[in-house]
Design an enzyme around this catalytic site. Structure first.
Site, PDB file in Angstrom:
ATOM      1  N   ARG A  55       0.844  -1.204   0.000  1.00  0.00           N
ATOM      2  CA  ARG A  55       0.000   0.000   0.000  1.00  0.00           C
ATOM      3  C   ARG A  55       0.877   1.252   0.000  1.00  0.00           C
ATOM      4  O   ARG A  55       0.590   2.232  -0.682  1.00  0.00           O
ATOM      5  CB  ARG A  55      -0.962   0.002   1.205  1.00  0.00           C
ATOM      6  N   TYR A 107     -16.330  17.522 -15.462  1.00  0.00           N
ATOM      7  CA  TYR A 107     -16.872  16.163 -15.404  1.00  0.00           C
ATOM      8  C   TYR A 107     -17.915  16.075 -14.276  1.00  0.00           C
ATOM      9  O   TYR A 107     -17.669  16.553 -13.160  1.00  0.00           O
ATOM     10  CB  TYR A 107     -15.721  15.175 -15.174  1.00  0.00           C
ATOM     11  N   ASP A 179      -7.102  19.492 -14.000  1.00  0.00           N
ATOM     12  CA  ASP A 179      -7.410  18.149 -14.497  1.00  0.00           C
ATOM     13  C   ASP A 179      -6.957  18.109 -15.957  1.00  0.00           C
ATOM     14  O   ASP A 179      -7.552  18.761 -16.820  1.00  0.00           O
ATOM     15  CB  ASP A 179      -8.915  17.896 -14.357  1.00  0.00           C
ATOM     16  N   LYS A 204      -8.432   7.142 -19.037  1.00  0.00           N
ATOM     17  CA  LYS A 204      -8.685   7.697 -20.367  1.00  0.00           C
ATOM     18  C   LYS A 204      -7.429   7.581 -21.247  1.00  0.00           C
ATOM     19  O   LYS A 204      -6.969   6.479 -21.511  1.00  0.00           O
ATOM     20  CB  LYS A 204      -9.186   9.137 -20.201  1.00  0.00           C
TER      21      LYS A 204
HETATM   22  N1  PLP Z   1     -11.737  13.827 -14.785  1.00  0.00           N
HETATM   23  C1  PLP Z   1     -12.306  13.777 -16.003  1.00  0.00           C
HETATM   24  C2  PLP Z   1     -12.101  14.919 -16.961  1.00  0.00           C
HETATM   25  C3  PLP Z   1     -13.097  12.679 -16.367  1.00  0.00           C
HETATM   26  O1  PLP Z   1     -13.657  12.666 -17.596  1.00  0.00           O
HETATM   27  C4  PLP Z   1     -13.275  11.629 -15.442  1.00  0.00           C
HETATM   28  C5  PLP Z   1     -14.094  10.443 -15.787  1.00  0.00           C
HETATM   29  O2  PLP Z   1     -14.764  10.409 -16.789  1.00  0.00           O
HETATM   30  C6  PLP Z   1     -12.682  11.724 -14.181  1.00  0.00           C
HETATM   31  C7  PLP Z   1     -11.902  12.831 -13.895  1.00  0.00           C
HETATM   32  C8  PLP Z   1     -12.858  10.641 -13.157  1.00  0.00           C
HETATM   33  O3  PLP Z   1     -12.025   9.582 -13.430  1.00  0.00           O
HETATM   34  P1  PLP Z   1     -12.327   8.037 -13.100  1.00  0.00           P
HETATM   35  O4  PLP Z   1     -13.552   7.633 -13.875  1.00  0.00           O
HETATM   36  O5  PLP Z   1     -11.090   7.331 -13.510  1.00  0.00           O
HETATM   37  O6  PLP Z   1     -12.578   7.963 -11.617  1.00  0.00           O
END
Ligand code: PLP
Length: 386
Positions: A55, A107, A179, A204
């Site tokens: 961990r 998101y 992000d 992604k």
């Molecule tokens: N940030 C963005 C721009 C996203 O599109 C997403 C998920 O679609 C996330 C964060 C969250 O990521 P995760 O689905 O891997 O938890």
């Protein structure tokens, strides 16, 4: 990890394949092994070789952390079990009462975490238009601890000027989180533009093959790194060694995949822009796109995500999303295969009724790396049904 410096002299594509990925010393294996051991033998009490318990640290995870940190030009990288686990780890830097300013397009799951999980615990938030830099400076609330932005945003692909926002936030001692999921470090490196923290859904483009859920955080500040590492270990939202291996393998081809994503996105934008059923195409390269100037300044290309609205409204958007053959109707994005979705009913349903609600005639495309002509023909036949 903290040894990304050793490979920073090499170019992006080289670092993607070599940073943190030296051949395994005992066997010479060129591919980073998946280290499943949860514990590591010690010579004497405290006499370990850098790993104690999985961990807290794991060799496969360490390789991934070095690789992606190097690409983000960061000194520290931390891998997580999902993008949202990474985001949650970052939000734990705040003290109760400190406000998060969230860009007004993001998101839906990020909105849900900030507004529905953290806000009821005493962490206020507000949605702001981060394209209006003057208003941001003028109307800055006293209690802001963090500014959180995606650029380009999900799903409207708005772009924000990271440098300008960071300058204002730092005057007020607020932490700037970017992000970077849509741009990826191949197209944009937020830490070099003044951001304090970069976060990714590694699910992604970093993973790139729709076969692993993961998250990533990159920072340059030692104090921030220490606090984030503490919580990564203390709260424990870490990825498995196999998940780390999949992301590590995906990132090796990030540069070539992103070039093709961008090229295919341009072909798709051209057909959408010329079709009678389409009301508006949202793509950062278009001169009238919100934040085009910011994108042109801080990105080396405009990415593989394209959104558009239909003149005939919600039903038309649903029909198009339902009528493609190569574009698969599915959530998620950033992988080799093309995907289509209706954000209002799918990825952004949790933002309904909030300042982040998305238009109901909106369709979002994740343009994959298939043959561009096949993708264009597929969209054309779907749009012709309207
Ligand atoms: N940030 C963005 C721009 C996203 O599109 C997403 C998920 O679609 C996330 C964060 C969250 O990521 P995760 O689905 O891997 O938890």
């Amino acid at each position: 990890m903290d040894d990304a410096d050793q490979t920073v002299a090499h170019s992006f594509a080289t670092r993607a394949i070599h940073a943190g990925q030296e051949p395994e010393p005992t066997t010479g294996a060129v591919v980073t092994p998946i280290s499943l051991s949860t514990t590591f033998a010690q010579d004497g009490v405290g006499g370990h070789k850098g790993f104690e318990y999985s961990r807290s640290g794991n060799p496969t995870r360490a390789a991934l952390e070095t690789q992606v940190a190097s690409l983000e030009q960061a000194t520290h990288g931390l891998a997580f079990a999902s993008g949202l686990a990474a985001e949650d780890n970052i939000l734990r830097l705040l003290r109760p009462g400190q406000r998060t300013l969230l860009g007004n397009d993001a998101y839906g799951g990020t909105f849900r975490l900030i507004a529905k999980v953290w806000s009821p615990l005493g962490f206020p938030w507000s949605a702001v238009d981060l394209t209006d830099i003057d208003a941001l400076a003028r109307d800055w609330p006293d209690d802001v601890g963090m500014v959180w932005l995606e650029t380009p945003t999900n799903p409207l692909l708005t772009c924000f000027d990271i440098e300008a926002i960071a300058a204002i936030a730092h005057e007020h001692d607020a932490i700037v989180v970017v992000d970077n999921t849509f741009a990826t470090p191949y197209l944009q490196q937020p830490l070099t533009l003044g951001a304090d923290i970069v976060v990714h859904s590694a699910t992604k483009y970093l993973g790139g093959h729709s076969d692993v859920v993961g998250g990533f955080v990159a920072v340059n500040d030692n104090d921030l790194a220490e606090r984030l590492l503490f919580t990564q270990n203390a709260a424990g939202a870490i990825p498995s060694p196999f998940d780390c291996y999949l992301v590590l393998r995906g990132v090796k081809t990030l540069a070539v995949r992103m070039d093709r994503h961008c090229e295919n996105a341009r072909a798709v934008v051209d057909i959408l822009a010329g079709h009678r059923a389409v009301e508006r195409v949202l793509y950062p390269q278009l001169p009238d796109h919100p934040g085009h100037a910011a994108a042109a300044k801080q990105m080396s290309d405009f990415g593989g995500m394209v959104s558009f609205t239909l003149t005939a409204g919600r039903e038309a958007a649903m029909t198009v999303a339902d009528s493609t053959e190569i574009f698969t109707l599915a959530e998620s994005l950033g992988a080799v295969e093309s995907l289509i979705e209706h954000p209002g009913a799918m990825t952004h349903a949790s933002a309904a009724g909030s300042p982040l609600e998305v238009p109901d005639n909106l369709v979002r495309l994740s343009v994959g790396i298939e043959d561009a002509t096949d993708l264009v023909n597929d969209l054309a036949q779907a749009l012709d049904r309207i």
